[in-house]
Enzyme design. Structure first.
Site, mmCIF file in Angstrom:
data_model
loop_
_atom_site.group_PDB
_atom_site.id
_atom_site.type_symbol
_atom_site.label_atom_id
_atom_site.label_comp_id
_atom_site.label_asym_id
_atom_site.label_seq_id
_atom_site.Cartn_x
_atom_site.Cartn_y
_atom_site.Cartn_z
ATOM 1 N N THR A 1 47.777 11.757 -34.616
ATOM 2 C CA THR A 1 46.887 11.784 -33.456
ATOM 3 C C THR A 1 46.962 10.456 -32.712
ATOM 4 O OG1 THR A 1 45.355 13.341 -34.495
ATOM 5 C CG2 THR A 1 44.476 11.964 -32.728
ATOM 6 N N GLY A 2 46.935 10.525 -31.399
ATOM 7 C CA GLY A 2 46.944 9.307 -30.605
ATOM 8 C C GLY A 2 48.077 9.293 -29.598
ATOM 9 N N SER A 3 48.087 8.272 -28.760
ATOM 10 C CA SER A 3 49.041 8.223 -27.653
ATOM 11 C C SER A 3 50.483 8.085 -28.122
ATOM 12 C CB SER A 3 48.686 7.062 -26.713
ATOM 13 O OG SER A 3 48.653 5.828 -27.420
ATOM 14 N N THR A 4 50.723 7.361 -29.226
ATOM 15 C CA THR A 4 52.089 7.204 -29.721
ATOM 16 C C THR A 4 52.552 8.468 -30.426
ATOM 17 O OG1 THR A 4 51.614 4.851 -30.056
ATOM 18 C CG2 THR A 4 53.635 5.700 -31.028
ATOM 19 N N ASP B 1 52.915 9.169 -37.446
ATOM 20 C CA ASP B 1 51.662 8.828 -36.775
ATOM 21 C C ASP B 1 51.693 7.372 -36.331
ATOM 22 O OD1 ASP B 1 49.143 9.178 -35.724
ATOM 23 O OD2 ASP B 1 48.147 9.581 -37.631
ATOM 24 N N LYS C 1 43.825 2.383 -39.105
ATOM 25 C CA LYS C 1 43.997 3.569 -38.292
ATOM 26 C C LYS C 1 42.636 4.207 -38.014
ATOM 27 C CE LYS C 1 46.961 6.666 -39.375
ATOM 28 N NZ LYS C 1 47.148 6.917 -37.916
ATOM 29 N N GLY C 2 42.629 5.132 -37.083
ATOM 30 C CA GLY C 2 41.430 5.921 -36.871
ATOM 31 C C GLY C 2 40.532 5.463 -35.747
ATOM 32 N N ARG C 3 40.998 4.544 -34.904
ATOM 33 C CA ARG C 3 40.140 4.141 -33.785
ATOM 34 C C ARG C 3 39.973 5.263 -32.780
ATOM 35 N NH1 ARG C 3 42.791 -1.823 -33.512
ATOM 36 N NH2 ARG C 3 41.575 -2.754 -35.189
ATOM 37 N N GLU D 1 43.484 12.373 -40.834
ATOM 38 C CA GLU D 1 44.740 11.630 -40.928
ATOM 39 C C GLU D 1 45.006 11.195 -42.376
ATOM 40 O OE1 GLU D 1 44.983 9.600 -36.465
ATOM 41 O OE2 GLU D 1 44.085 8.503 -38.119
#
Length: 265
Positions: free
Chosen positions: A58-61, A115, A128-130, A137
């Protein structure tokens, strides 16, 4: 401030060509942070093989990795892929690319997870997890044979926590203020401020996909003994999970304007 990664590791030619700094067109020679994220993500997808069960981050990357996997499936270069999404947002994105999805009940062991990370230290420990998906995750990436982390150089630090950015902790809504105070008191010697994450527009508490709250811990310096910090947080009643991902990553791919660095455990 995050410390850029020192180029001490094996350097690989990036999947996406990087223009030379000496290029006459200075505007096109400058890579954005999004460019670097895409380079790292595409490089990680080169490790995906047909028939794999994948943890989808999950996330932009991580979004760039999902995009690339979807493209390769449509082109027929990948087949029989099954994805396990780490958030509802990822599930929606993967479905849009027609990536077949499943869950941990059907696939308790995954071949590979890809991830991003918010911070990476020299031992490949992570924060992680911001984005609020840390519980799912950690469950999914902890069930993988290999876990490749994809970042740009700004995410590399000497010590986790010293960037001044948040370490997220997922907590039950009941008694969250009590839990936040307990979390803060664990790190009195280091210096730490605990704040409830709220939605920017409404000001209401941010809800995770599991309908829990996030308490953000802002450290005034390095966290110190990471294992001890992890254990002490998890012992608190009301804490569900935290954003320290210790000894989980098997590889980290770091994209910079000079190329792609890969560090293996």
């Amino acid at each position: 401030m995050a410390i850029p990664c020192s180029p001490l590791f094996y350097m690989e030619k990036p999947t996406i060509p990087i223009p030379s700094p000496a290029s006459p067109s200075s505007a096109s020679a400058v890579l954005t942070q999004d460019d670097l994220k895409r380079i790292a993500a595409y490089r990680a997808v080169e490790y995906v093989e047909s028939g794999m069960v994948l943890g989808l981050g999950t996330g932009s990357t991580a979004a760039y990795a999902i995009e690339r996997i979807g493209e390769l499936l449509k082109q027929g270069k990948l087949k029989d892929i099954v994805g396990i999404p780490t958030s509802k947002k990822t599930e929606k994105q993967a479905s849009a690319w027609d990536i077949p999805l499943s869950d941990l009940a059907a696939h308790p062991v995954l071949d590979l997870a890809i991830d991003g990370a918010d911070e990476v230290d020299p031992k490949l420990n992570l924060i992680k997890g911001r984005g609020g998906s840390l519980l799912r995750e950690k469950m999914i990436e902890g069930a993988c044979k290999k876990f490749i982390v994809i970042v740009d150089e700004t995410k590399m630090v000497e010590n986790l926590g010293e960037s001044g950015m948040a370490v997220p902790v997922e907590v039950v809504p009941f008694g969250w203020a009590f839990t936040a105070k307990k979390l803060q008191s664990l790190f009195e010697e280091v210096g730490c401020e605990a704040k409830l994450r709220r939605c920017a527009k409404s000001g209401e508490p941010f809800l995770t996909d599991n309908s829990n709250y996030i308490v953000e811990l802002f450290f005034k310096g390095p966290i110190g003994d990471l294992e001890a910090a992890s254990d002490s947080m998890l012992r608190l009643t009301g804490v569900i999970e935290h954003g320290l991902f210790l000894d989980m990553a098997t590889s980290v791919i770091i994209a910079s304007s000079f190329g792609v660095t890969m560090k293996n455990k």
